[in-house]
Design a protein around this motif. Structure first.
Motif, PDB file in Angstrom:
ATOM      1  N   ARG A   1       9.048  -8.003  12.795  1.00  0.00           N
ATOM      2  CA  ARG A   1       7.648  -7.618  13.018  1.00  0.00           C
ATOM      3  C   ARG A   1       6.821  -7.794  11.746  1.00  0.00           C
ATOM      4  O   ARG A   1       5.660  -8.195  11.785  1.00  0.00           O
ATOM      5  CB  ARG A   1       7.559  -6.174  13.536  1.00  0.00           C
TER       6      ARG A   1
ATOM      7  N   LYS B   1       1.726  -1.622   8.858  1.00  0.00           N
ATOM      8  CA  LYS B   1       3.040  -1.093   8.447  1.00  0.00           C
ATOM      9  C   LYS B   1       4.100  -1.583   9.412  1.00  0.00           C
ATOM     10  O   LYS B   1       3.948  -1.459  10.636  1.00  0.00           O
ATOM     11  CB  LYS B   1       3.021   0.438   8.446  1.00  0.00           C
ATOM     12  N   SER B   2       5.147  -2.159   8.886  1.00  0.00           N
ATOM     13  CA  SER B   2       6.349  -2.349   9.701  1.00  0.00           C
ATOM     14  C   SER B   2       7.554  -2.256   8.783  1.00  0.00           C
ATOM     15  O   SER B   2       7.526  -2.754   7.658  1.00  0.00           O
ATOM     16  CB  SER B   2       6.363  -3.688  10.435  1.00  0.00           C
TER      17      SER B   2
ATOM     18  N   LEU C   1      -3.352  -1.676  13.356  1.00  0.00           N
ATOM     19  CA  LEU C   1      -2.751  -1.885  14.681  1.00  0.00           C
ATOM     20  C   LEU C   1      -3.015  -0.681  15.584  1.00  0.00           C
ATOM     21  O   LEU C   1      -2.479  -0.607  16.694  1.00  0.00           O
ATOM     22  CB  LEU C   1      -1.233  -2.097  14.538  1.00  0.00           C
TER      23      LEU C   1
ATOM     24  N   LEU D   1      -3.699  -3.688   6.454  1.00  0.00           N
ATOM     25  CA  LEU D   1      -2.476  -3.080   5.909  1.00  0.00           C
ATOM     26  C   LEU D   1      -1.506  -2.686   7.016  1.00  0.00           C
ATOM     27  O   LEU D   1      -1.240  -1.501   7.220  1.00  0.00           O
ATOM     28  CB  LEU D   1      -2.835  -1.817   5.114  1.00  0.00           C
TER      29      LEU D   1
ATOM     30  N   ASN E   1       3.494 -10.089  11.386  1.00  0.00           N
ATOM     31  CA  ASN E   1       2.214  -9.520  10.945  1.00  0.00           C
ATOM     32  C   ASN E   1       1.566 -10.270   9.781  1.00  0.00           C
ATOM     33  O   ASN E   1       0.413  -9.995   9.445  1.00  0.00           O
ATOM     34  CB  ASN E   1       2.400  -8.049  10.549  1.00  0.00           C
TER      35      ASN E   1
ATOM     36  N   GLN F   1     -10.809   2.584   1.551  1.00  0.00           N
ATOM     37  CA  GLN F   1      -9.730   2.062   2.403  1.00  0.00           C
ATOM     38  C   GLN F   1      -9.873   2.468   3.879  1.00  0.00           C
ATOM     39  O   GLN F   1     -10.054   3.638   4.194  1.00  0.00           O
ATOM     40  CB  GLN F   1      -8.349   2.531   1.900  1.00  0.00           C
TER      41      GLN F   1
ATOM     42  N   ASP G   1       0.847  -1.199   0.000  1.00  0.00           N
ATOM     43  CA  ASP G   1       0.000   0.000   0.000  1.00  0.00           C
ATOM     44  C   ASP G   1       0.884   1.251   0.000  1.00  0.00           C
ATOM     45  O   ASP G   1       1.597   1.514   0.963  1.00  0.00           O
ATOM     46  CB  ASP G   1      -0.882   0.011   1.252  1.00  0.00           C
TER      47      ASP G   1
ATOM     48  N   ARG H   1      -1.818   2.064  15.160  1.00  0.00           N
ATOM     49  CA  ARG H   1      -0.444   2.585  15.292  1.00  0.00           C
ATOM     50  C   ARG H   1       0.218   2.004  16.541  1.00  0.00           C
ATOM     51  O   ARG H   1       1.024   2.617  17.191  1.00  0.00           O
ATOM     52  CB  ARG H   1      -0.431   4.115  15.258  1.00  0.00           C
TER      53      ARG H   1
ATOM     54  N   SER I   1     -10.767   6.475  -0.158  1.00  0.00           N
ATOM     55  CA  SER I   1     -10.230   6.252   1.169  1.00  0.00           C
ATOM     56  C   SER I   1     -10.756   7.386   2.044  1.00  0.00           C
ATOM     57  O   SER I   1     -10.977   8.492   1.545  1.00  0.00           O
ATOM     58  CB  SER I   1      -8.704   6.294   1.057  1.00  0.00           C
ATOM     59  N   ASN I   2     -10.985   7.117   3.304  1.00  0.00           N
ATOM     60  CA  ASN I   2     -11.457   8.160   4.222  1.00  0.00           C
ATOM     61  C   ASN I   2     -12.822   8.726   3.856  1.00  0.00           C
ATOM     62  O   ASN I   2     -13.116   9.877   4.174  1.00  0.00           O
ATOM     63  CB  ASN I   2     -10.443   9.315   4.317  1.00  0.00           C
TER      64      ASN I   2
HETATM   65  N1  LIG Z   1      -5.704   6.024   3.430  1.00  0.00           N
HETATM   66  C1  LIG Z   1      -5.163   6.734   4.396  1.00  0.00           C
HETATM   67  O1  LIG Z   1      -5.486   7.932   4.604  1.00  0.00           O
HETATM   68  C2  LIG Z   1      -4.165   6.090   5.289  1.00  0.00           C
HETATM   69  C3  LIG Z   1      -3.832   6.723   6.498  1.00  0.00           C
HETATM   70  C4  LIG Z   1      -2.920   6.080   7.330  1.00  0.00           C
HETATM   71  C5  LIG Z   1      -2.375   4.873   6.970  1.00  0.00           C
HETATM   72  N2  LIG Z   1      -2.684   4.296   5.763  1.00  0.00           N
HETATM   73  C6  LIG Z   1      -2.062   3.015   5.325  1.00  0.00           C
HETATM   74  O2  LIG Z   1      -2.223   2.034   6.329  1.00  0.00           O
HETATM   75  C7  LIG Z   1      -0.948   1.580   6.756  1.00  0.00           C
HETATM   76  C8  LIG Z   1      -0.972   1.195   8.216  1.00  0.00           C
HETATM   77  O3  LIG Z   1      -1.285   2.295   9.056  1.00  0.00           O
HETATM   78  P1  LIG Z   1      -0.212   3.009  10.000  1.00  0.00           P
HETATM   79  O4  LIG Z   1       1.137   2.841   9.400  1.00  0.00           O
HETATM   80  O5  LIG Z   1      -0.670   4.373  10.242  1.00  0.00           O
HETATM   81  O6  LIG Z   1      -0.342   2.236  11.377  1.00  0.00           O
HETATM   82  P2  LIG Z   1      -0.325   0.703  11.886  1.00  0.00           P
HETATM   83  O7  LIG Z   1       0.022  -0.228  10.785  1.00  0.00           O
HETATM   84  O8  LIG Z   1      -1.581   0.497  12.644  1.00  0.00           O
HETATM   85  O9  LIG Z   1       0.871   0.746  12.941  1.00  0.00           O
HETATM   86  C9  LIG Z   1       2.205   0.919  12.512  1.00  0.00           C
HETATM   87  C10 LIG Z   1       3.091   1.043  13.771  1.00  0.00           C
HETATM   88  O10 LIG Z   1       3.081  -0.179  14.506  1.00  0.00           O
HETATM   89  C11 LIG Z   1       4.421  -0.681  14.632  1.00  0.00           C
HETATM   90  N3  LIG Z   1       4.314  -2.157  14.492  1.00  0.00           N
HETATM   91  C12 LIG Z   1       4.026  -2.846  13.359  1.00  0.00           C
HETATM   92  N4  LIG Z   1       3.937  -4.162  13.610  1.00  0.00           N
HETATM   93  C13 LIG Z   1       4.182  -4.326  14.935  1.00  0.00           C
HETATM   94  C14 LIG Z   1       4.229  -5.452  15.786  1.00  0.00           C
HETATM   95  N5  LIG Z   1       3.990  -6.680  15.322  1.00  0.00           N
HETATM   96  N6  LIG Z   1       4.539  -5.251  17.111  1.00  0.00           N
HETATM   97  C15 LIG Z   1       4.768  -3.994  17.573  1.00  0.00           C
HETATM   98  N7  LIG Z   1       4.739  -2.875  16.822  1.00  0.00           N
HETATM   99  C16 LIG Z   1       4.431  -3.037  15.501  1.00  0.00           C
HETATM  100  C17 LIG Z   1       5.222  -0.038  13.525  1.00  0.00           C
HETATM  101  O11 LIG Z   1       6.566   0.140  13.878  1.00  0.00           O
HETATM  102  P3  LIG Z   1       7.788  -0.613  13.091  1.00  0.00           P
HETATM  103  O12 LIG Z   1       7.765  -0.142  11.661  1.00  0.00           O
HETATM  104  O13 LIG Z   1       8.983  -0.141  13.836  1.00  0.00           O
HETATM  105  O14 LIG Z   1       7.538  -2.098  13.232  1.00  0.00           O
HETATM  106  C18 LIG Z   1       4.519   1.331  13.417  1.00  0.00           C
HETATM  107  O15 LIG Z   1       5.026   2.218  14.408  1.00  0.00           O
HETATM  108  C19 LIG Z   1      -0.034   2.783   6.452  1.00  0.00           C
HETATM  109  O16 LIG Z   1       1.330   2.447   6.506  1.00  0.00           O
HETATM  110  C20 LIG Z   1      -0.554   3.185   5.113  1.00  0.00           C
HETATM  111  O17 LIG Z   1      -0.062   2.339   4.097  1.00  0.00           O
HETATM  112  C21 LIG Z   1      -3.595   4.882   4.942  1.00  0.00           C
END
Ligand SMILES: NC(=O)c1ccc[n+]([C@@H]2O[C@H](COP(=O)([O-])OP(=O)(O)OC[C@H]3O[C@@H](n4cnc5c(N)ncnc54)[C@H](OP(=O)(O)O)[C@@H]3O)[C@@H](O)[C@H]2O)c1
Length: 280
Positions: A228, A222-223, A181, A220, A232, A176, A44, A183, A154-155
């Motif tokens: 990790r 992110k790591s 997680l 989706l 995931n 989307q 993504d 965050r 999205s949103n």
């Molecule tokens: N459409 C939109 O407006 C929109 C907005 C936000 C996000 N997104 C998409 O959704 C994806 C995911 O959302 P997000 O990145 O905001 O948050 P997320 O995936 O909920 O959380 C990511 C955070 O969790 C940590 N993490 C990941 N796996 C872990 C595990 N197994 N144990 C502990 N910590 C873990 C990551 O750190 P590390 O990298 O250090 O592991 C990072 O700090 C984004 O990357 C993006 O592609 C879309």
């Protein structure tokens, strides 16, 4: 190996994708290579994340090295709010395709249902009227040309999605939802999540992601960390029993990202209701 959901186009979207938001320079390329090796078939991306060039280099390498074929990967990107004028939409996808070194995207999304002046930063005074029907027509042309094999949003709130469905010739394939997680702060600190994860012998992250999949959503996480990102995607060959799934659904639902800062006397959005529930 990840399972798939079927989109309204008939294409299959892998149920787990790698998020790339805040996957920074010098890190995101390695994360892509590690993710493909670990079994991820879905990435993504977004113009906003400012890392599509590095992702493109990493994707080219896994394709050139024969690790995976392009047609076996599912790549998403998103049009940023400053590129929503209909004439800018084809330029936006060209720029993203160029950076990702791809001939087509599997899914192209309108990132947010708000438009800002071309070249401007997201800030209350920079919002302009979003002519959704005209923008969506430009997006539909990308679908017609197969540069985007599926298109979506999205949103979008239910209201904005209903308004879009009323005018769409090509209905969106996806709205989307993200941050599966929470965050990590939300997931790691919620006692319901941690206690059920313990019962299942899984990590809180795995429990939250598997729950999302069992709700019928593609998740989706992110790591940028190899162990990790492996954790995931280790979500198959086990499941959460219905009674434990039901406990997760009891957790109070709170919209984490409301964008209150977009609402301002100088903004075209004067209230949070106008922002999310106003006419498109
Ligand atoms: N459409 C939109 O407006 C929109 C907005 C936000 C996000 N997104 C998409 O959704 C994806 C995911 O959302 P997000 O990145 O905001 O948050 P997320 O995936 O909920 O959380 C990511 C955070 O969790 C940590 N993490 C990941 N796996 C872990 C595990 N197994 N144990 C502990 N910590 C873990 C990551 O750190 P590390 O990298 O250090 O592991 C990072 O700090 C984004 O990357 C993006 O592609 C879309």
């Amino acid at each position: 190996m990840a399972t798939y959901f079927t989109l309204n186009t008939g294409a299959r979207i892998p149920s787990v994708g790698l998020g790339t938001y805040k996957a920074g320079p010098g890190v995101v390329g390695d994360a892509i290579a590690a993710a493909v090796k670990a079994g991820y078939r879905h990435i993504d991306c977004a113009r906003l994340y400012n890392n599509e060039k590095e992702i493109g280099v990493a994707l080219k390498k896994v394709f050139d090295d024969g690790v995976i074929k392009r047609e076996d990967m599912f790549i998403t990107s998103k049009i940023w709010c400053s590129d929503l004028a209909p004439e800018d939409v084809p330029l936006a996808i060209e720029s993203t395709l160029n950076d990702l070194q791809l001939a087509y995207l599997d899914l192209y999304l309108i990132h947010w249902p708000f438009q800002i002046k071309k070249g401007s930063e997201i800030s209350p005074e920079n919002f302009v009227q979003f002519d959704m029907p005209k923008t969506w027509q430009a997006v539909e042309k990308l679908y017609d040309s197969s540069k985007a094999r599926a298109v979506g949003v999205s949103n979008f709130t239910t209201k904005k999605l209903a308004d879009l469905l009323a005018i769409a010739r090509v209905p969106p394939a996806v709205n989307q939802a993200y941050a599966p997680l929470g965050r990590m702060k939300v997931v790691a600190n919620n006692p319901v999540v941690t206690s059920i994860a313990e019962i299942l012998g899984k990590t809180p992250a795995q429990f939250a992601l598997r729950w999302g999949i069992q709700q019928g959503q593609s998740v989706l996480p992110k790591s940028a960390n190899e162990s990790r990102l492996k954790e995931n995607i280790d979500l198959f060959g086990w499941s959460i029993p219905d009674e434990l799934c039901a406990k997760f659904s009891e957790i109070e639902q709170v919209k984490q990202i409301r964008n209150d800062s977009f609402v301002h006397p100088q903004s075209m959005y004067k209230t949070i209701e106008e922002l999310w529930e106003g006419e498109i």
